[in-house]
Design an enzyme around this catalytic site. Structure first.
Site, PDB file in Angstrom:
ATOM      1  N   THR A   1      -0.548   7.591  -1.425  1.00  0.00           N
ATOM      2  CA  THR A   1      -1.865   7.481  -2.079  1.00  0.00           C
ATOM      3  C   THR A   1      -2.772   6.460  -1.388  1.00  0.00           C
ATOM      4  OG1 THR A   1      -1.149   5.678  -3.508  1.00  0.00           O
ATOM      5  CG2 THR A   1      -0.752   7.922  -4.318  1.00  0.00           C
TER       6      THR A   1
ATOM      7  N   ARG B   1       0.855  -1.177   0.000  1.00  0.00           N
ATOM      8  CA  ARG B   1       0.000   0.000   0.000  1.00  0.00           C
ATOM      9  C   ARG B   1       0.891   1.227   0.000  1.00  0.00           C
ATOM     10  NH1 ARG B   1      -4.659   1.144   4.435  1.00  0.00           N
ATOM     11  NH2 ARG B   1      -2.869   1.743   5.663  1.00  0.00           N
TER      12      ARG B   1
ATOM     13  N   ASP C   1       4.902  -5.691   9.385  1.00  0.00           N
ATOM     14  CA  ASP C   1       6.018  -5.323  10.267  1.00  0.00           C
ATOM     15  C   ASP C   1       6.045  -6.200  11.511  1.00  0.00           C
ATOM     16  OD1 ASP C   1       7.101  -3.370   8.665  1.00  0.00           O
ATOM     17  OD2 ASP C   1       5.952  -1.739   9.575  1.00  0.00           O
TER      18      ASP C   1
END
Ligand SMILES: O=P(O)(O)OC[C@H]1O[C@H](OP(=O)(O)OP(=O)(O)O)[C@H](O)[C@@H]1O
Ligand SMILES: O=c1cc[nH]c(=O)[nH]1
Ligand SMILES: [Mg+2]
Length: 210
Positions: free
Chosen positions: A109, A105, A204
């Site tokens: 944007t 992602r 993460d």
């Protein structure tokens, strides 16, 4: 009309998702929990697999029993975070094939950017379950399913651990034919389109990159 999503209500799944949310959960525990949750959710998502009647010779007598009727499954994790769900699922369905869709992602944007796609060659004979722990705006899941559908699979389902209402609505609108399995439906997205309360950035936390 889109089908109602299947929201998990099993206590084991709810308990493990609560542990997953905790910011003090270590990378090792997080990985184990994601894998276990995926395994439990897979049990629900494969509930409609067709069976065929067989006769099995037990040491005592002939049993009229049932086995899965040869339907083939492929799982398609959305990289990176979807990879964390694969091990647990393969414990349940060891003969499944695995496709991969790489999307991230864009932080500005918030639109998904594709960087990888590789599907099993016989995907048109398979029922596909697309995997991603997080359904936030829905952009990544929608694009991944668009990619998968180009290969003409028999059917497509989507499985996520946590969904935002916004992402769920967007996915249902874009792909009303896709059955959606959700571990927990959260409150909303925040200003950065992270799920609230959510669990942070799943990729993460699985890979220890932050
Ligand atoms: O519904 P969306 O708004 O598209 O957001 C959800 C996506 O964001 C996360 O991936 P991310 O872009 O962080 O990539 P990563 O798995 O490599 O960390 C997550 O694993 C989903 O793929
Ligand atoms: O809350 C979120 C939203 C997108 N991706 C994540 O990993 N977490
Ligand atoms: Mg991420």
């Amino acid at each position: 009309m889109a089908k109602e999503p299947f929201i998990m209500d099993h206590p084991l799944i709810q308990h493990k998702i609560s542990l997953l949310r905790d910011k003090n959960t270590s990378t090792k525990e997080f990985r184990e929990l994601i894998s276990e949750i995926a395994m439990l959710m897979c049990y629900e998502a494969t509930r409609d697999l067709p069976l065929k009647a067989v006769e099995i010779e037990t040491p005592i007598a002939t049993a009229k029993a049932h086995i899965i009727a040869g339907r083939k499954i492929a799982f398609v994790p959305i990289l990176r975070a979807g990879l964390g769900m694969v091990d647990g699922i393969l414990n349940m369905v060891p003969s499944a094939k695995i496709g991969h869709v790489g999307l991230y992602r864009d932080p500005e944007t918030l639109k998904p950017v594709e960087y990888y796609c590789k599907m099993p060659t016989d995907i048109s004979e398979r029922d596909v379950i697309v995997l991603d722990p997080m359904l936030a705006t829905g952009g990544s899941a929608i694009d991944a399913i668009n990619l998968v559908k180009k290969y003409g699979p028999r059917s497509v389902k989507f499985m996520c651990v946590i969904a935002a209402p916004e992402g769920l609505a967007a996915l249902q609108e874009a792909h009303p034919d896709v059955e959606i399995y959700v571990g927990a439906l959260d409150e909303r997205l925040n200003e950065n389109s992270y799920i609230v309360p959510g669990l942070g950035d799943a990729g993460d936390r699985i890979f220890g990159t932050k």
